[in-house]
Every structure is written in structure tokens, then in C-alpha cells.
Design a protein around this motif. Structure first.
Motif, PDB file in Angstrom:
ATOM      1  N   TYR A  46      34.364  46.516  47.018  1.00 29.11           N
ATOM      2  CA  TYR A  46      35.829  46.954  47.000  1.00 29.11           C
ATOM      3  C   TYR A  46      36.300  46.613  48.426  1.00 29.11           C
ATOM      4  O   TYR A  46      35.805  47.333  49.445  1.00 29.11           O
ATOM      5  N   GLN A  47      37.694  46.254  48.447  1.00 32.63           N
ATOM      6  CA  GLN A  47      38.210  46.008  49.825  1.00 32.63           C
ATOM      7  C   GLN A  47      39.344  46.742  49.864  1.00 32.63           C
ATOM      8  O   GLN A  47      40.097  47.049  50.992  1.00 32.63           O
ATOM      9  N   LEU A  48      40.275  46.884  48.751  1.00 29.52           N
ATOM     10  CA  LEU A  48      41.399  47.471  48.893  1.00 29.52           C
ATOM     11  C   LEU A  48      41.510  48.864  47.903  1.00 29.52           C
ATOM     12  O   LEU A  48      40.915  48.761  46.609  1.00 29.52           O
ATOM     13  N   PRO A  58      53.805  51.441  33.257  1.00 32.73           N
ATOM     14  CA  PRO A  58      52.386  50.593  33.585  1.00 32.73           C
ATOM     15  C   PRO A  58      52.409  49.219  33.654  1.00 32.73           C
ATOM     16  O   PRO A  58      51.533  48.472  33.632  1.00 32.73           O
ATOM     17  N   ASP A  59      53.540  48.718  33.795  1.00 35.10           N
ATOM     18  CA  ASP A  59      53.933  47.027  34.026  1.00 35.10           C
ATOM     19  C   ASP A  59      53.019  46.791  35.380  1.00 35.10           C
ATOM     20  O   ASP A  59      53.143  47.635  36.309  1.00 35.10           O
ATOM     21  N   PRO A  60      52.090  45.885  35.494  1.00 29.99           N
ATOM     22  CA  PRO A  60      51.154  45.739  36.583  1.00 29.99           C
ATOM     23  C   PRO A  60      51.988  44.756  37.741  1.00 29.99           C
ATOM     24  O   PRO A  60      51.229  44.645  38.668  1.00 29.99           O
ATOM     25  N   ARG A  61      53.429  44.767  37.831  1.00 31.22           N
ATOM     26  CA  ARG A  61      53.772  43.956  38.618  1.00 31.22           C
ATOM     27  C   ARG A  61      53.696  44.402  39.996  1.00 31.22           C
ATOM     28  O   ARG A  61      53.222  43.666  40.995  1.00 31.22           O
ATOM     29  N   MET A  62      53.854  45.947  40.197  1.00 29.65           N
ATOM     30  CA  MET A  62      53.511  46.454  41.615  1.00 29.65           C
ATOM     31  C   MET A  62      52.163  46.115  42.154  1.00 29.65           C
ATOM     32  O   MET A  62      52.065  45.996  43.320  1.00 29.65           O
ATOM     33  N   LEU A  63      51.263  46.238  41.204  1.00 34.00           N
ATOM     34  CA  LEU A  63      49.788  46.049  41.747  1.00 34.00           C
ATOM     35  C   LEU A  63      49.408  44.516  42.125  1.00 34.00           C
ATOM     36  O   LEU A  63      49.026  44.385  43.130  1.00 34.00           O
ATOM     37  N   ARG A  64      50.167  43.740  41.460  1.00 39.29           N
ATOM     38  CA  ARG A  64      49.895  42.200  41.703  1.00 39.29           C
ATOM     39  C   ARG A  64      50.612  42.004  43.020  1.00 39.29           C
ATOM     40  O   ARG A  64      50.279  41.009  43.794  1.00 39.29           O
ATOM     41  N   GLU A  65      51.676  42.556  43.225  1.00 39.25           N
ATOM     42  CA  GLU A  65      52.386  42.155  44.584  1.00 39.25           C
ATOM     43  C   GLU A  65      51.498  42.981  45.669  1.00 39.25           C
ATOM     44  O   GLU A  65      51.656  42.352  47.016  1.00 39.25           O
ATOM     45  N   ILE A  66      51.029  44.026  45.579  1.00 37.76           N
ATOM     46  CA  ILE A  66      49.981  44.613  46.499  1.00 37.76           C
ATOM     47  C   ILE A  66      49.001  43.710  46.795  1.00 37.76           C
ATOM     48  O   ILE A  66      48.674  43.457  47.906  1.00 37.76           O
ATOM     49  N   LEU A  67      48.149  43.044  45.751  1.00 34.40           N
ATOM     50  CA  LEU A  67      47.304  42.268  45.731  1.00 34.40           C
ATOM     51  C   LEU A  67      47.463  41.012  46.524  1.00 34.40           C
ATOM     52  O   LEU A  67      46.933  40.785  47.364  1.00 34.40           O
ATOM     53  N   HIS A  99      49.995  40.487  48.593  1.00 31.28           N
ATOM     54  CA  HIS A  99      50.411  41.039  50.196  1.00 31.28           C
ATOM     55  C   HIS A  99      49.150  41.110  50.833  1.00 31.28           C
ATOM     56  O   HIS A  99      48.710  40.535  52.220  1.00 31.28           O
ATOM     57  N   CYS A 100      47.906  41.675  50.274  1.00 37.24           N
ATOM     58  CA  CYS A 100      46.629  41.877  51.048  1.00 37.24           C
ATOM     59  C   CYS A 100      45.713  40.659  50.967  1.00 37.24           C
ATOM     60  O   CYS A 100      44.739  40.483  51.381  1.00 37.24           O
ATOM     61  N   GLY A 101      45.758  39.739  49.809  1.00 37.49           N
ATOM     62  CA  GLY A 101      45.028  38.745  49.823  1.00 37.49           C
ATOM     63  C   GLY A 101      43.632  39.214  49.143  1.00 37.49           C
ATOM     64  O   GLY A 101      42.743  38.651  49.529  1.00 37.49           O
ATOM     65  N   VAL A 102      43.857  40.014  48.149  1.00 40.14           N
ATOM     66  CA  VAL A 102      42.623  40.631  47.673  1.00 40.14           C
ATOM     67  C   VAL A 102      42.600  40.281  46.127  1.00 40.14           C
ATOM     68  O   VAL A 102      43.590  40.413  45.389  1.00 40.14           O
TER      69      VAL A 102
END
Length: 232
Positions: A4-6, A144-153, A155-158
Motif C-alpha cells: 500500500y502506498q496511498l 458511491p460513484d468511484p469518480r473521486m477515488l479515481r481522480e485521487i489515484l 493525481h497520486c499516480g497510484v
């Protein structure tokens, strides 16, 4: 075993003890709009959604955008008054987050709060620059749409397999599953673990400090497995 990195956290009910204030503000808005009072269980059940989605879930007969806007404004004004003193962090949160940063984890927030609301409370805690990225429901899609998590991923390149989502609501856990991330449930916020276990989190904890303990165990297990493979 994932490396785990993020670490991504929900805000209300996960990092800060604000659930009672949310319930009180929802009831104040219902009174102002001459709507029936709902029990606390019902209100806790929408915590995690964006505010417009939460209002519609609680009061589906409230169809007019103007009426919803009035409800939102009363709720926001009441909550802002209560938050003149920021909601306290749960026990172990500050120490754990500082430890995670020192250990090299990337940290993020994914919340149903508005950007204006989150920035206000981050400023109250002196955390405007603490997280690598924060995402709010009014600037992306509500859980529970995953869009915000995909945007975070992004941004962090994870990759999703190298990230986990920590939250106190079914919406947090469903969002993590929808994004292909590990889901961690905390049982001291909006919902008890008896409810959250139905959404099959990878880990369920009653204390925030339990996350650091589990991550430490995971790291030690990975080191042992790498060592055994090297010897073999």
C-alpha cells in the motif's frame, strides 16, 4: 500481498467526531422547512452522501430545486454555527496520520462535504496543506460513484491495488469496491460494524489506531515472505 502506498480517508465520522452535529443540523433544516422529523438512524444512514443527494434520500417528496436550496442553506448555516469550534478528531487520528506521513504513505481525503466546508474545517485544524489531495462531492460525483477515488489515484499516480479507502458508511465501502480498492470500515462513526460488515470490508476496526497496527503487520508479513523467497 499489496504494497500500500496511498491511504484515503472519509472525513465526517472517520477522522472527526461530527456525526451528532450533522444530525442536529438536518433536524434544524427539517423544522425550518416544515418537514417531518426523522429518527437518528435514518439521518445517520445518509451520512457520506453529498448534501443534495442526502436531502433527496431523506425527503423524496421535496422535489422543487428552490425548496432543496432552502433546506441546504438552513442546514449549512446551522452546521457552520456549530462548527465555530471545529469538531474534534477521534482518538488516535492525529498521532496515526503523522506516523503514516513519516512512514512514507500518501494521504488523501474523499468526502461528501462541499469544497467550501472541507476547506473551512481543514483550516480550523491547520491542515490546509496536510493531505496530498482532497476531493469533495460538489466538485466531482457523490459516493458511491468511484469518480473521486479515481481522480485521487490519478493525481497520486497510484494503482487501485496499492490504495485503500477508510470510512464509516456503506457509501465509502461501496465506492472503494467500485474503484477496485481495499475497503476499511471503522465502527465508531455513522454506522456500527454490524451494518458495515454486510459490505464485506477487507478490514473492520473499532479504533482508528487499529489501522496503523494492521498496516504494520502487513508490512512485516511482506518482509518475511520476501526473505523466505530470497532464501529459497
Amino acid at each position: 500481498m499489496p504494497d500500500y502506498q496511498l491511504l484515503v480517508f472519509d472525513w465526517d465520522g472517520t477522522l472527526v467526531d461530527s456525526v451528532a452535529r450533522i444530525v442536529e443540523s438536518m433536524r434544524a433544516a427539517a423544522d425550518a422547512c416544515s418537514l417531518p422529523q426523522l429518527d437518528e438512524v435514518a439521518i445517520r444512514g445518509i451520512i457520506g452522501l453529498g448534501l443534495p443527494e442526502a436531502i433527496r434520500a431523506l425527503y423524496p417528496a421535496l422535489e422543487s430545486e428552490a425548496d432543496i436550496a432552502v433546506f441546504r442553506q438552513v442546514y449549512s448555516d446551522h452546521y457552520l454555527c456549530l462548527e465555530s469550534t471545529p469538531s474534534p478528531l477521534f482518538d488516535g487520528v492525529l498521532e496515526s496520520l503523522l506516523a503514516f506521513r513519516a512512514q512514507g504513505y500518501r494521504l488523501a481525503v474523499a468526502t461528501g462535504k462541499s469544497r467550501r466546508g472541507l476547506d473551512r474545517v481543514l483550516a480550523g485544524h491547520g491542515w490546509l496543506d496536510f493531505f496530498d489531495i482532497t476531493r469533495c462531492a460538489d466538485e466531482t460525483a457523490s459516493k458511491p460513484d468511484p469518480r473521486m477515488l479515481r481522480e485521487i489515484l490519478a493525481h497520486c499516480g497510484v494503482a487501485p491495488a496499492q490504495a485503500l479507502m477508510v470510512g464509516d458508511s456503506p457509501f465509502d465501502l461501496l465506492m472503494a469496491h467500485n474503484a477496485g480498492m481495499t475497503a476499511v470500515a471503522v465502527g465508531y462513526g455513522a454506522q456500527p460494524l454490524t451494518v458495515l460488515q454486510e459490505y464485506r470490508p477487507h478490514l473492520a476496526i473499532e479504533r482508528f489506531a487499529g489501522l496503523g497496527q494492521w498496516l504494520g503487520q502487513e508490512c512485516n508479513r511482506e518482509r518475511r515472505e520476501v526473505g523466505e523467497h530470497a532464501v529459497g
